[in-house]
Design a protein around this motif. Sequence first.
Motif, PDB file in Angstrom:
ATOM      1  N   UNK A   1      35.793  51.914  52.357  1.00 53.79           N
ATOM      2  CA  UNK A   1      36.334  51.141  53.474  1.00 53.79           C
ATOM      3  C   UNK A   1      37.755  50.691  53.151  1.00 53.79           C
ATOM      4  N   UNK A   2      38.624  50.824  54.128  1.00 56.21           N
ATOM      5  CA  UNK A   2      40.013  50.402  53.935  1.00 56.21           C
ATOM      6  C   UNK A   2      40.136  48.885  53.887  1.00 56.21           C
ATOM      7  N   UNK A   3      39.055  48.170  54.197  1.00 49.45           N
ATOM      8  CA  UNK A   3      39.104  46.713  54.082  1.00 49.45           C
ATOM      9  C   UNK A   3      39.364  46.291  52.639  1.00 49.45           C
ATOM     10  N   UNK A   4      38.951  47.132  51.687  1.00 45.86           N
ATOM     11  CA  UNK A   4      39.234  46.824  50.285  1.00 45.86           C
ATOM     12  C   UNK A   4      40.725  46.937  50.000  1.00 45.86           C
ATOM     13  N   UNK A   5      41.398  47.865  50.664  1.00 44.69           N
ATOM     14  CA  UNK A   5      42.857  47.974  50.516  1.00 44.69           C
ATOM     15  C   UNK A   5      43.534  46.674  50.942  1.00 44.69           C
ATOM     16  N   UNK A   6      43.043  46.102  52.019  1.00 44.16           N
ATOM     17  CA  UNK A   6      43.618  44.850  52.507  1.00 44.16           C
ATOM     18  C   UNK A   6      43.404  43.723  51.501  1.00 44.16           C
ATOM     19  N   UNK A   7      42.225  43.715  50.857  1.00 43.86           N
ATOM     20  CA  UNK A   7      41.952  42.715  49.823  1.00 43.86           C
ATOM     21  C   UNK A   7      42.927  42.878  48.662  1.00 43.86           C
ATOM     22  N   UNK A   8      43.160  44.107  48.239  1.00 43.13           N
ATOM     23  CA  UNK A   8      44.081  44.363  47.130  1.00 43.13           C
ATOM     24  C   UNK A   8      45.493  43.905  47.470  1.00 43.13           C
ATOM     25  N   UNK A   9      45.947  44.241  48.659  1.00 37.27           N
ATOM     26  CA  UNK A   9      47.308  43.883  49.067  1.00 37.27           C
ATOM     27  C   UNK A   9      47.456  42.375  49.154  1.00 37.27           C
ATOM     28  N   UNK A  10      46.432  41.703  49.643  1.00 36.00           N
ATOM     29  CA  UNK A  10      46.483  40.241  49.758  1.00 36.00           C
ATOM     30  C   UNK A  10      46.468  39.570  48.388  1.00 36.00           C
ATOM     31  N   UNK A  11      45.570  40.015  47.514  1.00 32.31           N
ATOM     32  CA  UNK A  11      45.449  39.396  46.193  1.00 32.31           C
ATOM     33  C   UNK A  11      46.597  39.775  45.269  1.00 32.31           C
ATOM     34  N   UNK A  12      46.956  41.072  45.289  1.00 29.03           N
ATOM     35  CA  UNK A  12      47.968  41.601  44.370  1.00 29.03           C
ATOM     36  C   UNK A  12      47.665  41.171  42.929  1.00 29.03           C
ATOM     37  N   UNK A  13      46.517  41.577  42.384  1.00 28.27           N
ATOM     38  CA  UNK A  13      46.105  41.108  41.064  1.00 28.27           C
ATOM     39  C   UNK A  13      46.979  41.668  39.942  1.00 28.27           C
ATOM     40  N   UNK A  14      47.098  40.881  38.876  1.00 32.64           N
ATOM     41  CA  UNK A  14      47.803  41.344  37.677  1.00 32.64           C
ATOM     42  C   UNK A  14      46.895  42.218  36.820  1.00 32.64           C
ATOM     43  N   UNK A  15      45.586  41.956  36.920  1.00 30.99           N
ATOM     44  CA  UNK A  15      44.601  42.674  36.112  1.00 30.99           C
ATOM     45  C   UNK A  15      43.377  42.940  36.968  1.00 30.99           C
ATOM     46  N   UNK A  16      42.800  44.123  36.785  1.00 27.79           N
ATOM     47  CA  UNK A  16      41.558  44.478  37.476  1.00 27.79           C
ATOM     48  C   UNK A  16      40.543  44.895  36.425  1.00 27.79           C
ATOM     49  N   UNK A  17      39.366  44.294  36.488  1.00 30.30           N
ATOM     50  CA  UNK A  17      38.280  44.598  35.557  1.00 30.30           C
ATOM     51  C   UNK A  17      37.176  45.320  36.312  1.00 30.30           C
ATOM     52  N   UNK A  18      36.891  46.552  35.895  1.00 34.11           N
ATOM     53  CA  UNK A  18      35.817  47.339  36.502  1.00 34.11           C
ATOM     54  C   UNK A  18      34.545  47.147  35.687  1.00 34.11           C
ATOM     55  N   UNK A  19      33.493  46.731  36.348  1.00 34.16           N
ATOM     56  CA  UNK A  19      32.194  46.540  35.706  1.00 34.16           C
ATOM     57  C   UNK A  19      31.426  47.851  35.764  1.00 34.16           C
ATOM     58  N   UNK A  20      31.533  48.640  34.712  1.00 31.30           N
ATOM     59  CA  UNK A  20      30.920  49.958  34.572  1.00 31.30           C
ATOM     60  C   UNK A  20      31.728  51.040  35.296  1.00 31.30           C
ATOM     61  N   UNK A  21      31.589  52.274  34.803  1.00 31.01           N
ATOM     62  CA  UNK A  21      32.490  53.347  35.222  1.00 31.01           C
ATOM     63  C   UNK A  21      32.331  53.711  36.692  1.00 31.01           C
ATOM     64  N   UNK A  22      31.155  53.456  37.270  1.00 32.00           N
ATOM     65  CA  UNK A  22      30.949  53.827  38.670  1.00 32.00           C
ATOM     66  C   UNK A  22      31.875  53.058  39.601  1.00 32.00           C
ATOM     67  N   UNK A  23      32.214  51.823  39.220  1.00 37.87           N
ATOM     68  CA  UNK A  23      33.122  51.029  40.051  1.00 37.87           C
ATOM     69  C   UNK A  23      34.554  51.528  39.926  1.00 37.87           C
ATOM     70  N   UNK A  24      34.922  52.007  38.741  1.00 36.86           N
ATOM     71  CA  UNK A  24      36.258  52.604  38.589  1.00 36.86           C
ATOM     72  C   UNK A  24      36.357  53.871  39.425  1.00 36.86           C
ATOM     73  N   UNK A  25      35.297  54.666  39.431  1.00 35.46           N
ATOM     74  CA  UNK A  25      35.294  55.880  40.247  1.00 35.46           C
ATOM     75  C   UNK A  25      35.500  55.554  41.721  1.00 35.46           C
ATOM     76  N   UNK A  26      34.802  54.544  42.186  1.00 28.78           N
ATOM     77  CA  UNK A  26      34.826  54.222  43.603  1.00 28.78           C
ATOM     78  C   UNK A  26      36.130  53.554  44.034  1.00 28.78           C
ATOM     79  N   UNK A  27      36.620  52.618  43.221  1.00 24.15           N
ATOM     80  CA  UNK A  27      37.752  51.795  43.656  1.00 24.15           C
ATOM     81  C   UNK A  27      39.038  52.008  42.853  1.00 24.15           C
ATOM     82  N   UNK A  28      38.961  52.747  41.757  1.00 19.43           N
ATOM     83  CA  UNK A  28      40.126  52.888  40.890  1.00 19.43           C
ATOM     84  C   UNK A  28      41.337  53.497  41.569  1.00 19.43           C
TER      85      UNK A  28
END
Length: 438
Positions: free
Chosen positions: A81-108
């Motif tokens: 969902x592109x709604x996650x893109x909006x979350x990223x743009x709003x937050x603009x995080x300095x660091x992103x922590x992926x909890x297990x590799x499946x989340x990196x695959x999906x959102x990385x």
Amino acid sequence: MNKTKLGIKKEPALGHKKLLVLGYVWPEPNSSAAGSHMLSLIQFFLNQGYQITYASPAQRGEHKIDLTQLGVEEVPIQLNSCSFDELLITLNPDTVLFDRFMLEEQFGWRVTKHCPNAIKILDTEDLHCLRQARQAAFKRHQKHKDRPFTLDDLHCDVAKREIAAIFRCDLTLVISDYEIDLLQEHFKVPEQLLFHCPFMLEMNTHSASGIDYQDRQYFISIGNFRHEPNWDAVLWLKQSIWPLIRQQLPKAELHIYGAYPPPKATQLHNPKQGFLVKGWAEDAKQVMENAKVCLAPLRFGAGIKGKLAEAMWCGTPNVTTNLGMEGMHMGKPWPGYITELTHSIDLKQHAKDFAVKAVELYQNQTSWQQYQSLGYELLIANFDKELIQQKLASRLNSIGLGLIKHRNDNFIGQMLQHHHLKSTQYMSQWIEAKNKLI
């Protein structure tokens, strides 16, 4: 859930750094070691002055803690969902922590696209490819008496996905020193991409148990029933090990604890046999501290075992297999008995060996007290929160100061990132478009 009960203090923000945690599940520290470990990482970043947002596409479990009590924002997110893109743009995080590799695959790929300068950290919890390959080999050998597990079994699709995710991230947290060695020696992952991050325990608050040997009465086995190695251990106890123990200790009891027990587990409850399936333990440390011996007959798995760390913390010696203690002793004497589980040994004989050692430890007060002391010493040496967090803070600071060079030195990661960005991006966008038509 009371945050004081969890031993966590809410720290004031020291800066304006932002961390986005992408959780495979919502943390349940009283249900699993993975939940406790995630909570330790959250506390670490809070102490470093980060403003934290925890986002997950998972359903909220009944034992989930309230992260907002710690000042952490909770955000449900959707897959594809592109709604996650909006979350990223709003937050603009300095660091992103992926909890297990499946989340990196999906959102990385989305993080790379919208926040290219964010440090990307992968928390493996355990190496999924190792755990699944061992499980498949064990089941195969059990059914067909086929060959035992070898490192060739790791050349599977899960391994290719998991190792690719490790290369795409700036740093991967690995909970076991055995898995660190495996990643470097077998998969040729560069040392600078890995950080050994075992359990981080508040050793400065720890004190020896006040419950003595003679005041403890029962055996204990504990573990989340949704974790396949734990369920297999319970079955092996029920079918093979516990009957042998009861032959020698006819009044002994085994208390089985764990979150989310299915009907097939509760049906094993049998008071006449002293096999008591208790299910969820609201205070796992309390039931562990009242037990005399912790039994962890694990026949496959990976990572390190929260149940055994908790047993040491509570002064409860254990009996486990070589897989159970893997990645935990780090060269220190083990606080209990170990049975060597190999495919060359008959499982019936191994069950006998396990039962003999369980009875010996239960009855021998001198050995029991020696192993209790060794458990305290092992925790101090290997799982001291302050030492581990100092090293982690230093490593993250070093990566942040030289992020461009750090990534340029990881050409394989850049290559995998390029192809992942294209293939996963287009697949995700296709799924998203398809969902809009439904």
